[in-house]
Enzyme design. Structure first.
Site, PDB file in Angstrom:
ATOM      1  N   LYS A 126       0.650  -1.281  -0.272  1.00  0.00           N
ATOM      2  CA  LYS A 126      -0.225  -0.019  -0.044  1.00  0.00           C
ATOM      3  C   LYS A 126       0.905   1.170   0.449  1.00  0.00           C
ATOM      4  CE  LYS A 126      -4.221   0.924   0.380  1.00  0.00           C
ATOM      5  NZ  LYS A 126      -5.847   0.697  -0.240  1.00  0.00           N
ATOM      6  N   ASP A 166      -6.963   4.492  -4.676  1.00  0.00           N
ATOM      7  CA  ASP A 166      -7.734   4.306  -3.554  1.00  0.00           C
ATOM      8  C   ASP A 166      -8.441   5.527  -3.297  1.00  0.00           C
ATOM      9  OD1 ASP A 166      -7.771   1.558  -1.035  1.00  0.00           O
ATOM     10  OD2 ASP A 166      -7.558   3.739   0.043  1.00  0.00           O
TER      11      ASP A 166
HETATM   12  P1  NDP Z   1     -13.088   7.958  -3.320  1.00  0.00           P
HETATM   13  O1  NDP Z   1     -12.047   8.575  -2.650  1.00  0.00           O
HETATM   14  O2  NDP Z   1     -13.511   7.823  -4.528  1.00  0.00           O
HETATM   15  O3  NDP Z   1     -13.867   8.307  -2.028  1.00  0.00           O
HETATM   16  C1  NDP Z   1     -14.060   8.458  -0.718  1.00  0.00           C
HETATM   17  C2  NDP Z   1     -14.716   8.167   0.206  1.00  0.00           C
HETATM   18  O4  NDP Z   1     -15.116   8.357   0.949  1.00  0.00           O
HETATM   19  C3  NDP Z   1     -15.610   9.847  -0.209  1.00  0.00           C
HETATM   20  O5  NDP Z   1     -17.193  10.163   0.118  1.00  0.00           O
HETATM   21  C4  NDP Z   1     -15.314  10.470   0.531  1.00  0.00           C
HETATM   22  O6  NDP Z   1     -15.902  11.643   1.725  1.00  0.00           O
HETATM   23  C5  NDP Z   1     -15.624   9.792   2.104  1.00  0.00           C
HETATM   24  N1  NDP Z   1     -14.845   9.412   3.094  1.00  0.00           N
HETATM   25  C6  NDP Z   1     -12.903   9.487   3.365  1.00  0.00           C
HETATM   26  N2  NDP Z   1     -13.036   9.593   3.759  1.00  0.00           N
HETATM   27  C7  NDP Z   1     -13.129   9.702   5.154  1.00  0.00           C
HETATM   28  C8  NDP Z   1     -13.054  10.562   6.248  1.00  0.00           C
HETATM   29  N3  NDP Z   1     -11.916  10.269   7.628  1.00  0.00           N
HETATM   30  N4  NDP Z   1     -15.067  10.504   7.424  1.00  0.00           N
HETATM   31  C9  NDP Z   1     -15.254  10.465   6.408  1.00  0.00           C
HETATM   32  N5  NDP Z   1     -15.485   9.625   4.879  1.00  0.00           N
HETATM   33  C10 NDP Z   1     -14.772  10.130   4.621  1.00  0.00           C
HETATM   34  O7  NDP Z   1     -12.140   6.537  -2.323  1.00  0.00           O
HETATM   35  P2  NDP Z   1     -12.735   4.866  -2.925  1.00  0.00           P
HETATM   36  O8  NDP Z   1     -14.131   4.692  -2.499  1.00  0.00           O
HETATM   37  O9  NDP Z   1     -11.914   4.238  -3.757  1.00  0.00           O
HETATM   38  O10 NDP Z   1     -12.443   4.812  -1.484  1.00  0.00           O
HETATM   39  C11 NDP Z   1     -13.177   4.057  -0.268  1.00  0.00           C
HETATM   40  C12 NDP Z   1     -12.524   3.115   0.828  1.00  0.00           C
HETATM   41  O11 NDP Z   1     -12.404   1.269  -0.101  1.00  0.00           O
HETATM   42  C13 NDP Z   1     -11.513   3.370   1.231  1.00  0.00           C
HETATM   43  O12 NDP Z   1     -11.716   2.654   2.435  1.00  0.00           O
HETATM   44  C14 NDP Z   1     -10.651   2.285   0.272  1.00  0.00           C
HETATM   45  O13 NDP Z   1      -9.482   1.732   1.347  1.00  0.00           O
HETATM   46  C15 NDP Z   1     -11.883   1.162   0.496  1.00  0.00           C
HETATM   47  N6  NDP Z   1     -11.109   0.908  -1.410  1.00  0.00           N
HETATM   48  C16 NDP Z   1     -11.433   0.720  -1.810  1.00  0.00           C
HETATM   49  C17 NDP Z   1     -11.098   0.227  -3.666  1.00  0.00           C
HETATM   50  C18 NDP Z   1     -11.467   0.682  -4.671  1.00  0.00           C
HETATM   51  O14 NDP Z   1     -11.003  -0.124  -5.712  1.00  0.00           O
HETATM   52  N7  NDP Z   1     -10.835   1.502  -4.944  1.00  0.00           N
HETATM   53  C19 NDP Z   1     -10.777  -1.147  -3.302  1.00  0.00           C
HETATM   54  C20 NDP Z   1     -11.009  -1.983  -2.070  1.00  0.00           C
HETATM   55  C21 NDP Z   1     -11.050  -1.132  -0.954  1.00  0.00           C
HETATM   56  P3  NDP Z   1     -14.944  12.468   1.148  1.00  0.00           P
HETATM   57  O15 NDP Z   1     -15.212  13.276  -0.197  1.00  0.00           O
HETATM   58  O16 NDP Z   1     -15.904  14.492   1.561  1.00  0.00           O
HETATM   59  O17 NDP Z   1     -13.859  13.782   1.495  1.00  0.00           O
HETATM   60  O1  2IT Z   2      -7.714  -2.032  -0.959  1.00  0.00           O
HETATM   61  C1  2IT Z   2      -7.791  -2.047  -2.324  1.00  0.00           C
HETATM   62  O2  2IT Z   2      -8.207  -3.074  -2.769  1.00  0.00           O
HETATM   63  C2  2IT Z   2      -7.628  -0.955  -3.149  1.00  0.00           C
HETATM   64  N1  2IT Z   2      -7.625   0.120  -2.590  1.00  0.00           N
HETATM   65  C3  2IT Z   2      -7.526  -1.750  -4.805  1.00  0.00           C
HETATM   66  C4  2IT Z   2      -6.180  -2.114  -4.722  1.00  0.00           C
HETATM   67  C5  2IT Z   2      -5.501  -2.183  -6.415  1.00  0.00           C
HETATM   68  O3  2IT Z   2      -4.961  -2.359  -6.624  1.00  0.00           O
HETATM   69  O4  2IT Z   2      -6.686  -2.811  -6.914  1.00  0.00           O
END
Ligand code: NDP
Ligand code: 2IT
Length: 450
Positions: A126, A166
């Site tokens: 990461k 992420d």
């Molecule tokens: P994005 O940046 O696209 O979206 C993040 C969302 O979460 C936004 O709505 C944001 O609101 C909110 N958020 C972030 N930080 C906070 C906080 N401290 N408190 C409240 N709300 C918060 O990220 P992703 O959708 O890609 O990721 C979301 C989650 O999913 C993370 O935990 C990530 O690690 C996990 N994840 C992502 C993957 C991926 O493929 N993208 C795969 C697996 C897991 P705001 O805009 O107001 O900050």
């Molecule tokens: O938390 C996760 O699994 C991710 N943000 C996606 C990682 C990836 O390599 O696609």
């Protein structure tokens, strides 16, 4: 508690007492491994736990860049290369002001287990930065990404370490990162980053994969208890990549999503959230979720108040999908959800439920899909993107989605089998940890002391 696990926990608690998120992730895993550690005394002799808890390498670096006012700004960059046991380090990059070594290590540690569960040849890592993309111009984002990659490039490669997106890192950022990597290396190495735009090497359905995969997992979990998503009420935290495509698939499976949120607050729409409007606000305008009310005056908005239960969990729901960030669903929130009759919680975010919240949900017979299993569809599809890049070939959207669905079904079956084998009474959280650990521990034994 098993004496080996207790000793390792004591040591790690002392050594890393300034890394609370990392300790939390480790504790959650280690406690649940008790039955398999009891059954395999050979793991202690090979110091499997001690070796699994130390990253192979953690890189910290300076990221200087120039903002639109001409000022020099310095951020901190990270890449934690946790484990290359079963494949190149693989895992996303997070750009968020909260990023620090503890958060990077917790995410990297979780990623090893998640990637093992996919059944694909990917190790765990990461990275990211404490850079805050909010309010930055497109040029500032580009300059930051270029500076970040000017250091990161020497540590990554399509057979070494493959970052992706992420929080705060989506197709735009991956594009700028890839452009700079390609320029420095003077070679098109498509598999060095995933989550690329489809116009230059990305995979169809990668953008949708984490959210869609989450719903496939939740569907399997419900099916196993003679339930389905049809007609269910769903609430989702976040409105980013994972949340949006979780919402899309929940609708496709016949559920009604009534709430979504961002870090400022949540919208509740009893008619069902208008996802096109959310996409417009978040994917196009990069705005705040509150703007939903401009076109949907009948919806309600609840502002976050510091120290209170996130307002999204106060809304009555059958299925809760935390898709924002770590520790967003606390014990208090779990109590509200249970008193409102929640039947399942699917973790789209990484470690969104606190340890106490998870235990409370399980104790009250709520089905819990653990992050490392339920959100593994994103990284699994990243691995499918890498294989397309290696083949110099593209699958259709349907082909990728079918593979994703099969992988998620397989992951659920593995979690269930581990839970059943150790008599854990439908605890698929412990099941996920045990199933992943077994694959990793066996690979460690096979490769000797490294
Ligand atoms: P994005 O940046 O696209 O979206 C993040 C969302 O979460 C936004 O709505 C944001 O609101 C909110 N958020 C972030 N930080 C906070 C906080 N401290 N408190 C409240 N709300 C918060 O990220 P992703 O959708 O890609 O990721 C979301 C989650 O999913 C993370 O935990 C990530 O690690 C996990 N994840 C992502 C993957 C991926 O493929 N993208 C795969 C697996 C897991 P705001 O805009 O107001 O900050
Ligand atoms: O938390 C996760 O699994 C991710 N943000 C996606 C990682 C990836 O390599 O696609």
């Amino acid at each position: 508690m098993n004496a080996y696990i207790q000793r390792v926990l004591d040591e790690i608690n002392e050594r890393y007492n300034t890394q609370p998120e990392f300790l939390q992730a480790v504790k959650e895993v280690l406690i649940s491994l008790e039955p398999i550690i009891n059954a395999h005394p050979e793991y202690e002799k090979a110091a499997i736990l001690e070796r699994m808890l130390e990253p192979e390498r953690a890189i910290l670096f300076r990221v200087p860049w120039i903002n639109d006012k001409g000022e020099v700004v310095v951020n901190r960059g990270y890449r934690v290369q946790f484990s290359s046991l079963i494949g190149p380090y693989k895992g996303g990059l997070r750009f968020h002001p909260s990023v620090n070594l503890s958060i990077m290590k917790f995410l990297g540690f979780e990623q090893i287990f998640k990637n093992a569960l996919t059944g694909l040849p990917i190790g765990g890592g990461k990275g990211g930065s404490d850079f805050d993309p909010k309010g930055k111009s497109d040029n500032e984002i580009m300059r930051f990404c270029q500076s970040f990659m000017t250091e990161l490039y020497r540590h990554i490669g399509q057979d070494t370490d493959v970052p992706a997106g992420d929080i705060g890192v989506g197709a735009r950022e991956v594009g700028y990162l890839f452009g700079q990597y390609k320029r420095i290396r003077n070679a098109y190495e498509g598999g060095v980053l995933t989550g690329k735009d489809v116009c230059y090497g990305g995979s169809l359905a990668r953008k949708e994969a984490t959210g869609y995969g989450l719903l496939f997992y939740v569907r399997e979990m419900l099916k196993n208890h003679n339930q389905s998503l049809e007609g269910k009420i769903v609430t989702i935290s976040g409105s980013g990549n994972v949340a949006i495509y979780a919402c899309e698939k929940a609708y496709a499976m016949g559920a009604k999503v009534v709430a979504m949120s961002d870090s400022n607050g949540c919208v509740y729409d009893a008619e069902g959230i208008d996802l096109d409007c959310i996409k417009q606000i978040k994917e196009v305008q990069r705005g705040r979720i509150k703007e939903y009310l401009n076109s949907h005056p009948n919806a309600q908005y609840f502002e976050n108040t510091n120290g209170q239960v996130s307002p999204v969990w106060n809304i009555k729901t059958d299925i809760a999908l935390p898709c924002a960030t770590q520790n967003e669903l606390t014990l208090d929130a779990a109590k509200v959800l249970v008193s409102n009759g929640v039947i399942a919680v699917g973790e789209g975010a990484n470690m969104p439920c606190t340890y106490e919240a998870t235990q409370y949900l399980l104790d009250n017979n709520v089905l819990v899909g653990a992050a490392k299993a339920a959100n593994a569809g994103g990284v699994a599809t990243s691995a499918i993107e890498m294989s397309q890049n290696s083949m110099r070939y593209y699958y259709t959207f349907d082909e990728v989605e079918k593979k994703l669905e099969q992988i998620m079904i397989h992951i659920f079956n593995d979690c269930k089998a581990a839970s059943d084998n150790y008599g854990l009474n439908n605890n698929y959280v412990a099941g996920a940890n045990i199933a992943a650990f077994k694959k990793l521990a066996d690979a460690m034994l096979a490769q000797g002391i490294v």
